[in-house]
Motif scaffolding. Structure first.
Motif, PDB file in Angstrom:
ATOM      1  N   ASN A   1      -2.564   5.634   5.153  1.00 24.30           N
ATOM      2  CA  ASN A   1      -3.203   4.841   4.106  1.00 24.30           C
ATOM      3  C   ASN A   1      -4.615   4.588   4.643  1.00 24.30           C
ATOM      4  N   TYR A   2      -5.569   5.341   4.168  1.00 26.85           N
ATOM      5  CA  TYR A   2      -6.922   5.337   4.729  1.00 26.85           C
ATOM      6  C   TYR A   2      -6.822   5.624   6.231  1.00 26.85           C
ATOM      7  N   ASN A   3      -7.355   4.730   7.083  1.00 21.66           N
ATOM      8  CA  ASN A   3      -7.274   5.065   8.505  1.00 21.66           C
ATOM      9  C   ASN A   3      -6.160   4.312   9.234  1.00 21.66           C
ATOM     10  N   VAL A   4      -5.155   3.866   8.480  1.00 28.20           N
ATOM     11  CA  VAL A   4      -3.972   3.252   9.078  1.00 28.20           C
ATOM     12  C   VAL A   4      -2.826   4.250   8.950  1.00 28.20           C
TER      13      VAL A   4
ATOM     14  N   ILE B   1       0.312   0.207  14.666  1.00 29.53           N
ATOM     15  CA  ILE B   1      -0.626  -0.916  14.583  1.00 29.53           C
ATOM     16  C   ILE B   1      -0.594  -1.653  15.915  1.00 29.53           C
TER      17      ILE B   1
ATOM     18  N   GLN C   1       5.289   1.557  12.235  1.00 31.65           N
ATOM     19  CA  GLN C   1       3.899   1.377  11.852  1.00 31.65           C
ATOM     20  C   GLN C   1       3.016   1.468  13.093  1.00 31.65           C
TER      21      GLN C   1
ATOM     22  N   GLU D   1       0.807  -1.218   0.000  1.00 33.37           N
ATOM     23  CA  GLU D   1       0.000   0.000   0.000  1.00 33.37           C
ATOM     24  C   GLU D   1       0.842   1.270   0.000  1.00 33.37           C
ATOM     25  N   ARG D   2       0.225   2.311  -0.543  1.00 32.67           N
ATOM     26  CA  ARG D   2       0.866   3.620  -0.630  1.00 32.67           C
ATOM     27  C   ARG D   2       0.422   4.462   0.566  1.00 32.67           C
ATOM     28  N   TYR D   3       1.388   5.014   1.281  1.00 31.43           N
ATOM     29  CA  TYR D   3       1.104   5.902   2.403  1.00 31.43           C
ATOM     30  C   TYR D   3       1.526   7.313   1.995  1.00 31.43           C
TER      31      TYR D   3
END
Lengths: 259, 337
Positions: free
Chosen positions: A91-94, A140, A138, A55-57
């Motif tokens: 990346n969206y809500n991450v 997470i 990250q 994914e692209r951040y």
């Protein structure tokens, strides 16, 4: 963007900056921004680090830098230190925290002038060395473990840099620069649990590549003090391990004082 | 300079402004063109459904988990699937279960409560204060050993990871053969391979040792008994130090060595996880790690969640260690004197 596009982009930037290498130099030390320069700015960064995911951040990232430059009889040199960090690359809500650091040393030799829109453009060219490190943490959940999920990429590169100055009128000039790596010693996060891969490798421009290009307007407020604003684009691409590419567009303001 | 002069040259500000607005970073860093999120979810759910051994023991209705998380996976954009997979697998409350980053960085979905409790309650530097001479290192710095006052041997095994390094254990046992007893310290040992653990156990066996029950998909596996091995058998009293950070293969080790008549398990109950995890790839390239085997204690209860209970309970806190007291080691020394 495929490999051919990257090559085209870099070759074009260099062609703009260094098309008059064979002509005589009229570069004077007053054109070269001498002294201590403090820079600040804001940028937009996009990163794809496949050690984490495909994914692209992207997000906004502030820019801070300081440099020291001097012009001697036949060449100029510049030592620069730059730092960028943001806790909120998305990346969206991450989200992820990113920190980038660059230490560069440039040597610039006048190689000639050219005429552009009936104005004289002074060209410099020379070797450059740069140490770049990108660190990512990250955000997470981690199941109560103290283990942070992180990734890093680094390049210690030798390359070439080209700069051009076009005086507009007394004190005001347009300045452009581009540089690219030719050979790099790369470092990269590898699987910490189960990997026999080395985390350090010697890289060619096809396996590890660093480049930047920018343009700025400089105004000499006094003989010692100069201010400038401009744009700079940086990119890093590493394919020798899990694919990594980052690019950042920066709007930078700086103040330079010549001692 | 007159204003119209500035107007005349304002064009030079255009290149940086245009370049900034165009945003080269968006041109060179592309988003992936396809999305495997739903396929990743389906694969993760079905793999777990087919191999996970503890649904019944943990009273987990895995079909209902599908119903809850499937819509979340369908709605997930980009790396949001990471969180959906993490949350789904965290329902298993299994310390072996992970969602890895694409490059292999392990993201544990659960840490056993006893591991949390005992984190920081062991410090090898405090252990050193009980010795008059420096401990010796062996096995590529994975083991350390020495002789305590009172001629008591001490060996710490920091891991059971697979490798030939464990061959050094024979040299350690040979060095400590004339001691009056042995303290085997496996605190903070997070596991590794059963082959490494059984290599050590075999140096203490005088007769074959049957394996504890191990179930695969509900079927009892049969393993030949563990046979004695090594140039010499250490038959003097042994105290094995354990705590809540002992996990996985270390718990298998504790389970088996605890059966020997000359061995006393001392400390606190182990973490409770022994599932022989395996890695499984998802369609996007991500990996998950899921337990596949049900290891039991000799009393027939799963090691998962229950852990291995010591023969002599000695609780130890971080405060004890910070005040330079290793109560578990002190009790072990007292038992062997």
């Amino acid at each position: 963007m495929n490999k051919n596009n990257y090559v085209f982009l870099i070759v074009t930037l260099f062609a703009i900056n260094s098309s008059a290498m064979a002509q005589d130099s009229t570069l004077a030390s007053y054109i070269f921004d001498e002294g201590l320069s403090v820079r600040g700015g804001i940028g937009h960064i996009a990163v794809r680090d496949e050690f984490i995911s495909d994914e692209r951040y992207s997000g906004v990232i502030p820019f801070f830098g300081v440099s020291w430059s001097r012009f001697h009889n036949t060449y100029g040199y510049r030592l620069q230190l730059e730092y960028q960090s943001t806790p909120d690359l998305r990346n969206y809500n991450v989200s992820a925290e990113i920190t980038q650091f660059r230490l560069g040393l440039d040597y610039l030799y006048p190689v000639g002038d050219l005429k552009f829109m009936s104005r004289e453009v002074n060209i410099c060219l020379g070797p450059t060395a740069e140490f770049f490190i990108h660190f990512r943490r990250q955000n997470i959940a981690n199941g109560g473990s103290t283990l942070d999920v992180y990734s890093f990429a680094s390049l210690f590169s030798g390359g070439i840099r080209s700069e051009a100055w076009m005086p507009i009128f007394a004190g005001l000039q347009l300045h452009g620069a581009a540089q690219m790596s030719i050979v790099s010693l790369g470092g990269r996060m590898v699987n910490p649990v189960n990997s026999s891969k080395s985390f350090v490798k010697l890289l060619t421009p096809f396996s590890g590549f660093n480049a930047s290009a920018g343009v700025n307007i400089s105004y000499g407020v006094t003989e010692s003090l100069a201010a400038d604003v401009g744009y700079r684009f940086d990119m890093t691409r590493i394919s020798a391990w899990d694919f990594f590419v980052s690019g950042d567009d920066n709007f930078i303001a700086s103040i330079s004082y010549a001692f | 300079m007159p204003f119209n002069m500035y107007k005349k040259y304002c064009w030079i500000a255009l290149p940086p402004i245009i370049a900034f607005l165009v945003g080269c970073s968006d041109l060179v860093v592309n988003a992936p063109t396809h999305n495997d999120n739903t396929a990743d979810f389906e694969r993760a759910w079905s793999i777990t459904d087919s191999v996970y051994p503890y649904f019944q023991f943990k009273h987990i209705n895995w079909d209902s988990i599908y119903v809850v998380y499937k819509p979340q996976a369908e709605d997930a954009k980009g790396d949001q699937i990471f969180q959906v997979l993490f949350n789904m697998l965290a329902e298993l409350k299994d310390g072996h279960v992970e969602v890895d980053t694409k490059g292999g960085f392990p993201v544990r979905t659960y840490t056993p409560l006893r591991t949390e409790r005992d984190r920081g309650t062991f410090d090898p530097l405090v252990v050193r204060k009980y010795f008059t001479e420096e401990l010796s290192l062996a096995g590529g710095d994975r083991m350390e050993y020495g002789i305590l006052p009172g001629n008591i041997g001490y060996v710490r095994i920091a891991t059971f990871e697979q490798g030939s390094w464990i061959l050094d254990f024979d040299n350690i046992i040979s060095y400590l053969r004339d001691t009056n007893g042995l303290i085997l310290d496996v605190r903070d040992n997070g596991g590794g391979s059963d082959a490494t653990g059984t290599f050590v156990i075999r140096r203490f066996l005088s007769s074959p040792l049957p394996w504890p029950p191990i179930y695969s998909n509900g079927v009892l596996k049969s393993n030949p008994p563990l046979q004695p091995s090594g140039a010499l058998t250490f038959s003097k009293p042994v105290v094995v130090l354990m705590n809540g950070t002992c996990f996985s293969a270390t718990e298998d080790f504790l389970n088996m060595i605890g059966q020997l008549p000359n061995v006393t398990l001392l400390g606190d109950t182990s973490a409770g996880g022994s599932g022989a995890p395996q890695d499984f790839f998802l369609p996007s390239g991500r990996r998950i790690r899921v337990s596949t085997l049900d290891f039991r204690r000799y009393d027939g209860r799963p090691i998962e969640w229950n852990g291995i209970v010591p023969d002599v309970l000695v609780m130890q806190t971080e405060a004890d260690i910070k005040s330079d007291h290793d109560l578990q080691l002190e009790r072990a020394i007292a038992l062997l004197k």
